[in-house]
Every structure is written in structure tokens, then in C-alpha cells.
Design a protein around this motif. Structure first.
Motif, mmCIF file in Angstrom:
data_model
loop_
_atom_site.group_PDB
_atom_site.id
_atom_site.type_symbol
_atom_site.label_atom_id
_atom_site.label_comp_id
_atom_site.label_asym_id
_atom_site.label_seq_id
_atom_site.Cartn_x
_atom_site.Cartn_y
_atom_site.Cartn_z
ATOM 1 N N SER A 245 -28.565 -8.573 -15.780
ATOM 2 C CA SER A 245 -28.481 -7.821 -17.476
ATOM 3 C C SER A 245 -29.500 -8.228 -18.278
ATOM 4 O O SER A 245 -29.601 -7.764 -19.225
ATOM 5 C CB SER A 245 -27.155 -8.046 -18.067
ATOM 6 O OG SER A 245 -26.741 -9.335 -18.264
ATOM 7 N N LEU A 246 -30.181 -9.553 -18.090
ATOM 8 C CA LEU A 246 -31.027 -10.142 -18.799
ATOM 9 C C LEU A 246 -30.441 -10.671 -20.039
ATOM 10 O O LEU A 246 -30.907 -10.774 -21.281
ATOM 11 C CB LEU A 246 -32.211 -9.339 -19.243
ATOM 12 C CG LEU A 246 -32.991 -8.874 -17.953
ATOM 13 C CD1 LEU A 246 -34.412 -8.197 -18.461
ATOM 14 C CD2 LEU A 246 -33.637 -10.143 -17.260
ATOM 15 N N ILE A 247 -29.028 -10.607 -20.106
ATOM 16 C CA ILE A 247 -28.282 -11.387 -21.035
ATOM 17 C C ILE A 247 -28.265 -12.842 -20.980
ATOM 18 O O ILE A 247 -27.826 -13.058 -19.794
ATOM 19 C CB ILE A 247 -27.022 -10.863 -21.119
ATOM 20 C CG1 ILE A 247 -27.141 -9.306 -21.462
ATOM 21 C CG2 ILE A 247 -26.200 -11.456 -22.134
ATOM 22 C CD1 ILE A 247 -25.482 -8.541 -21.578
ATOM 23 N N ASP A 248 -28.612 -13.438 -21.990
ATOM 24 C CA ASP A 248 -28.495 -14.865 -21.860
ATOM 25 C C ASP A 248 -27.117 -15.312 -22.022
ATOM 26 O O ASP A 248 -26.440 -14.796 -22.884
ATOM 27 C CB ASP A 248 -29.369 -15.496 -22.988
ATOM 28 C CG ASP A 248 -30.947 -15.686 -22.644
ATOM 29 O OD1 ASP A 248 -31.191 -15.194 -21.618
ATOM 30 O OD2 ASP A 248 -31.601 -15.969 -23.642
ATOM 31 N N LEU A 249 -26.528 -16.224 -21.159
ATOM 32 C CA LEU A 249 -24.989 -16.398 -21.082
ATOM 33 C C LEU A 249 -24.687 -17.883 -21.211
ATOM 34 O O LEU A 249 -25.183 -18.439 -20.028
ATOM 35 C CB LEU A 249 -24.142 -15.578 -20.101
ATOM 36 C CG LEU A 249 -23.053 -15.833 -19.702
ATOM 37 C CD1 LEU A 249 -22.033 -15.260 -20.970
ATOM 38 C CD2 LEU A 249 -22.611 -15.122 -18.502
ATOM 39 N N TYR B 183 -20.540 -7.051 -9.491
ATOM 40 C CA TYR B 183 -21.249 -7.855 -10.607
ATOM 41 C C TYR B 183 -22.772 -7.289 -10.927
ATOM 42 O O TYR B 183 -23.151 -7.302 -12.176
ATOM 43 C CB TYR B 183 -21.039 -9.274 -10.479
ATOM 44 C CG TYR B 183 -19.796 -9.833 -11.039
ATOM 45 C CD1 TYR B 183 -19.414 -10.244 -12.301
ATOM 46 C CD2 TYR B 183 -18.560 -9.781 -10.176
ATOM 47 C CE1 TYR B 183 -18.154 -10.745 -12.694
ATOM 48 C CE2 TYR B 183 -17.279 -10.458 -10.241
ATOM 49 C CZ TYR B 183 -17.352 -10.543 -11.659
ATOM 50 O OH TYR B 183 -15.828 -11.154 -11.978
ATOM 51 N N LYS B 184 -23.314 -7.212 -9.929
ATOM 52 C CA LYS B 184 -24.866 -6.954 -10.228
ATOM 53 C C LYS B 184 -24.982 -5.551 -10.682
ATOM 54 O O LYS B 184 -25.831 -5.422 -11.495
ATOM 55 C CB LYS B 184 -25.497 -6.958 -8.749
ATOM 56 C CG LYS B 184 -25.868 -8.504 -8.333
ATOM 57 C CD LYS B 184 -26.610 -8.432 -7.027
ATOM 58 C CE LYS B 184 -26.901 -9.973 -6.718
ATOM 59 N NZ LYS B 184 -27.545 -10.066 -5.481
ATOM 60 N N ALA B 185 -23.887 -4.401 -10.150
ATOM 61 C CA ALA B 185 -23.992 -3.239 -10.671
ATOM 62 C C ALA B 185 -23.703 -2.962 -12.100
ATOM 63 O O ALA B 185 -24.345 -2.353 -12.882
ATOM 64 C CB ALA B 185 -22.919 -2.316 -9.932
ATOM 65 N N LEU B 186 -22.709 -3.914 -12.592
ATOM 66 C CA LEU B 186 -22.364 -3.966 -14.026
ATOM 67 C C LEU B 186 -23.323 -4.376 -14.700
ATOM 68 O O LEU B 186 -23.748 -3.919 -15.830
ATOM 69 C CB LEU B 186 -21.044 -4.785 -14.043
ATOM 70 C CG LEU B 186 -20.724 -5.293 -15.497
ATOM 71 C CD1 LEU B 186 -20.297 -3.999 -16.392
ATOM 72 C CD2 LEU B 186 -19.604 -6.070 -15.463
ATOM 73 N N ALA B 187 -24.247 -5.545 -14.211
ATOM 74 C CA ALA B 187 -24.980 -6.087 -14.864
ATOM 75 C C ALA B 187 -26.247 -4.856 -15.223
ATOM 76 O O ALA B 187 -26.655 -4.996 -16.459
ATOM 77 C CB ALA B 187 -25.695 -7.113 -14.198
ATOM 78 N N ARG B 188 -26.578 -4.404 -14.219
ATOM 79 C CA ARG B 188 -27.954 -3.313 -14.400
ATOM 80 C C ARG B 188 -27.331 -2.262 -15.129
ATOM 81 O O ARG B 188 -28.164 -1.752 -16.033
ATOM 82 C CB ARG B 188 -28.278 -2.969 -12.840
ATOM 83 C CG ARG B 188 -28.876 -4.101 -12.147
ATOM 84 C CD ARG B 188 -30.178 -4.571 -12.756
ATOM 85 N NE ARG B 188 -31.268 -3.481 -12.871
ATOM 86 C CZ ARG B 188 -32.460 -3.951 -12.808
ATOM 87 N NH1 ARG B 188 -32.896 -5.202 -12.838
ATOM 88 N NH2 ARG B 188 -33.407 -2.877 -12.806
#
Length: 207
Positions: free
Chosen positions: A55-59, A175-180
Motif C-alpha cells: 500500500s506504501l503506507i508506513d506502518l 492482504y496484498k489485494a487490500l493493500a493495492r
């Protein structure tokens, strides 16, 4: 009792403390996918790292929970805290694309995610597993995490595994699909960066 603290533009920190869990989450929606995650559940850590990276969200996540009972409370409350942090960072959701979708293949598996950051939470979950556990984690808990995230983030989220055999591939592709999908939805639309993406002028509630 929950305590939410804004950090800055498109960033937030949420601290959630109950008798079952103590969780701190920081997100930066305009990050580069950096993560620092510790929940005490190895498989969940791996999935949250995938969420951040794609997602490129820093977490940053720090969670301490009643794992001596089971993983349910920590899994669900982590989803709540991350969702709340995303919602907090989005503010009034002005300028975002709002919608996002993704198809993620992973070897024999294909999963689809579609998201609307409408501030009207809903989850459709069409994902089935053939194993009760992955590592030490109950596979039934993945729906709990996605539901907790969607409701806390104010997202209408549709998750569907179209096909697949390997249970690890199925959940990781979720999880990867949610992220994108989330990455696309939170991006600022340069043509309407000053407007809430709704003809109502506001997102959420029954409006």
C-alpha cells in the motif's frame, strides 16, 4: 478506552487499551511502505508487513494481548486500531480517489479486492480455507481482522478469492489485494484535490 492522537498531515497515531489488549499504531498514508510490526503473532506480523509494503503506507504496530487465551482479541483489536489510524489520517477524505480495486495472482491463487472509502462500513467476505490453522493462527480469524479494519476505517470492502488451493497463498493474496486497492483509494486526485469525492459534499452516515 481509546485514545487517538493526530501526528501530522495524512498521518496519525492511535492507542487502544482494553483489559484484553494494549495496542499502538502509527500510519503515514504518504509513506514508502516502511513497517515495524510486532503483535506477538508471527503470521499476522507477516500479513501486516505485506499490507504496508504494497500500500506504501508506513506502518508501526506494537500490540500486547492475551495470547495465553487465544489470538482472537489481538487479531481483531489490531484490525480496529489500524482502521482507526487510517480513518484519522484521512480526515474529511477531501481530495482522495475514494475507490480502488485490485486483482492479485499468487501462483495458483487469484484474489480480488474492491474498496470504497465511503465512511459507510461494510464487508463482503467470500474467502474459504481448507485448513483450520496457518502456523499457530486460526484461519477463521482473518475474516475478523478484515471486518474490524473495514468498520474502523469506514470502508465498504469486498474481498473475494476467485480460486486457489494453497491456504497461505489465499490469505496473503487477500492482504496484498487490500493493500493495492487501498493504495489507489487513498491517493489524492490532482483534478479534485480540494473536494470531498461525493455529490453530497460529505462522506459517511446515512447521507
Amino acid at each position: 478506552m481509546d485514545r487517538n492522537e493526530p501526528v501530522g498531515a495524512r498521518s496519525s497515531t492511535v492507542e487502544r487499551k482494553t483489559k484484553e489488549t494494549q495496542i499502538s499504531v502509527t500510519v503515514d498514508l504518504d509513506g514508502t511502505g516502511r513497517y515495524d510490526v510486532s503483535t506477538g503473532i508471527g503470521f499476522l506480523d507477516h500479513m501486516l508487513e505485506q499490507l504496508s509494503r504494497h500500500s506504501l503506507i508506513d506502518l508501526t504496530v506494537r500490540a500486547v494481548g492475551d495470547l495465553h487465551i487465544d489470538f482472537h482479541h489481538t487479531t481483531e483489536d489490531t484490525g480496529i486500531a489500524i482502521g482507526e489510524a487510517v480513518a484519522k489520517a484521512l480526515g474529511d477524505r477531501r481530495g482522495i480517489n475514494r475507490y480502488g480495486h485490485a486483482y492479485i495472482p499468487m501462483d495458483e491463487t487469484l484474489t480480488r479486492a474492491a474498496i470504497d472509502l465511503s465512511n459507510r462500513p461494510y464487508l463482503i467476505w467470500k474467502v474459504q480455507f481448507t485448513r483450520d490453522k496457518l502456523g499457530e493462527m486460526d484461519t477463521e480469524l482473518f475474516k475478523e481482522w478484515f471486518q474490524a479494519f473495514a468498520f474502523a476505517a469506514g470502508a465498504t470492502l469486498h474481498m473475494e478469492n476467485l480460486y486457489g488451493e494453497n491456504n497461505h497463498h489465499i490469505v496473503e493474496s487477500c492482504y496484498k489485494a487490500l493493500a493495492r486497492a487501498l493504495r489507489a483509494a487513498i491517493e489524492i486526485d490532482p483534478r479534485k484535490a480540494d473536494a470531498v469525492p461525493s455529490t453530497k459534499g460529505v462522506l459517511g452516515g446515512s447521507l
